[in-house]
Design a protein around this motif. Sequence first.
Motif: not given
Length: 114
Positions: A1-2, A64-69, A101-102, A111-112
């Motif tokens: 995530m980023k 905050v988005v997943n790597d694919d976003f 981490q969130t 992670p989610g």
Amino acid sequence: MKLVFAVIQPTKLEAVREALQRVGVERMTVADAQGYARQKGRTAMYRGHEYKTNLLRKIAIEVVVNDDFVDRTLEVIGSVARTGPEGTIGDGKIFVVPVDQTIDFGGHRGPGAV
């Protein structure tokens, strides 16, 4: 995530929000911000007196988005926040930071857990 952190012009907020929503980015934090870089502030008149403001009003967006976003998020913010085809000084800046981490306030960790 980023974590995608963008500083944009206040007039571009609604257009950026709507464009992000269209590509599936539906959560963000928005805050008023003040700052300067190459613009170095501006001179204005108030009741006949000239004064200089060093801090200019901006909007800070955190997503905050997943790597694919990440790529589509950067493309949307970058293209919609520009004030012209090439952009101009003061349009803004985007930073991308890894998120390890969130933790949400409901106690879920992972992670989610945004």
